[in-house]
Design a protein around this motif. Sequence first.
Motif, PDB file in Angstrom:
ATOM      1  N   ALA A  91       0.795  -1.277  -0.168  1.00 37.11           N
ATOM      2  CA  ALA A  91       0.123  -0.068   0.010  1.00 37.11           C
ATOM      3  C   ALA A  91       0.854   1.332  -0.088  1.00 37.11           C
ATOM      4  CB  ALA A  91      -0.882   0.045   1.343  1.00 37.11           C
ATOM      5  N   ALA A 106      -9.447   0.263  -1.374  1.00 34.75           N
ATOM      6  CA  ALA A 106      -8.909  -0.694  -0.284  1.00 34.75           C
ATOM      7  C   ALA A 106     -10.083  -1.380   0.276  1.00 34.75           C
ATOM      8  CB  ALA A 106      -8.053  -0.046   0.388  1.00 34.75           C
ATOM      9  N   PHE A 110      -7.648  -1.454   4.538  1.00 34.48           N
ATOM     10  CA  PHE A 110      -6.982  -0.401   5.201  1.00 34.48           C
ATOM     11  C   PHE A 110      -6.387  -0.135   6.346  1.00 34.48           C
ATOM     12  CE2 PHE A 110      -7.697   4.011   6.938  1.00 34.48           C
ATOM     13  CZ  PHE A 110      -6.793   4.902   6.022  1.00 34.48           C
ATOM     14  N   ARG A 115      -1.084   4.852   7.609  1.00 31.77           N
ATOM     15  CA  ARG A 115      -2.098   5.639   6.971  1.00 31.77           C
ATOM     16  C   ARG A 115      -1.468   6.568   6.088  1.00 31.77           C
ATOM     17  NH1 ARG A 115      -7.602   7.622  10.008  1.00 31.77           N
ATOM     18  NH2 ARG A 115      -7.611   5.351  10.237  1.00 31.77           N
ATOM     19  N   PHE A 118       0.467   5.526   3.099  1.00 29.32           N
ATOM     20  CA  PHE A 118      -0.501   5.218   2.031  1.00 29.32           C
ATOM     21  C   PHE A 118      -1.343   6.428   1.227  1.00 29.32           C
ATOM     22  CE2 PHE A 118      -5.212   4.083   0.988  1.00 29.32           C
ATOM     23  CZ  PHE A 118      -4.760   3.072  -0.175  1.00 29.32           C
ATOM     24  N   CYS A 122      -1.119   7.393  -2.482  1.00 20.51           N
ATOM     25  CA  CYS A 122      -2.630   7.778  -3.164  1.00 20.51           C
ATOM     26  C   CYS A 122      -2.485   9.026  -3.967  1.00 20.51           C
ATOM     27  CB  CYS A 122      -3.733   7.725  -2.213  1.00 20.51           C
ATOM     28  SG  CYS A 122      -4.331   6.016  -1.584  1.00 20.51           S
ATOM     29  N   LEU A 134     -12.667   3.128   0.688  1.00 23.81           N
ATOM     30  CA  LEU A 134     -12.336   2.429   1.437  1.00 23.81           C
ATOM     31  C   LEU A 134     -13.564   1.623   1.911  1.00 23.81           C
ATOM     32  CD1 LEU A 134     -10.277   4.652   3.837  1.00 23.81           C
ATOM     33  CD2 LEU A 134      -9.461   3.563   2.122  1.00 23.81           C
TER      34      LEU A 134
END
Length: 249
Positions: A91, A106, A110, A115, A118, A122, A134
């Motif tokens: 990720a 995801a 996730f 976080r 990722f 993104c 998500l």
Amino acid sequence: MNISKFDNKGTVYAKARPGYPAALFSYLQENGTLRKDAVVADVGSGTGIFTTQISAFAKNVFAVEPNEDMRRQAELQYAKLPGVVSIDGTAEQTSLPEASADLITAAQAFHWFDRTAFQTECRRLLKPHGKVLLVWNDRDTSSELIRDNFEINRRFCPSFKGSSNGIDFSPESFSDFFLGAFETPTFENNLSYDLEAFLSRNLSSSYAPREGDPNYEPYCHAIKELFLRYQKDGIVQCPYITRCYLGAV
């Protein structure tokens, strides 16, 4: 992203995990998020359950999965889907080109990601106006069956923290990930299981004991007893809620 928690679970995961409701894909089409010419990056794609479903509505899907066992199971399905490409990536480092995706998804994944990393990935991957989706199939704890199932998990699974590793599903808990307002649609996704499928669904979880673990046989026995207590005509009904979070990052 921790890739070892699902080692040797690819077969049972592919067999037991539920799909996602048709209403979700209708919603994505109706609001313009998912188009026939869309390029989707499905990150943490696992055994390809969500990848396979969303591929019917997009031009191409890049299925990014770091766990070899899970990815190998998925590729058995992808062989029938010319628009799907399997990627060995994480990720946080997908290896996909910059500005290559209209939509990043995801599903059931996730909560395993870093976080912040990722989010950065993104932003690198998305085309202008692209979005992130998500998705989780969350067991409905208003059900007595689900609550009793969770109690068995607490007894025999030391790493059990609750649904999807104990993630907080409140919209507020995602406000640091999305940029501005985001959508939070939910959909019913109630499932029916026979004994074999119910046991497999429980064993597919990352926290469930594997064969050879001292808790494996007691856990299986407790799950079978739970099934027998709630079954009707050899089937138990398990209420799920598909929780979605959709927006820009």
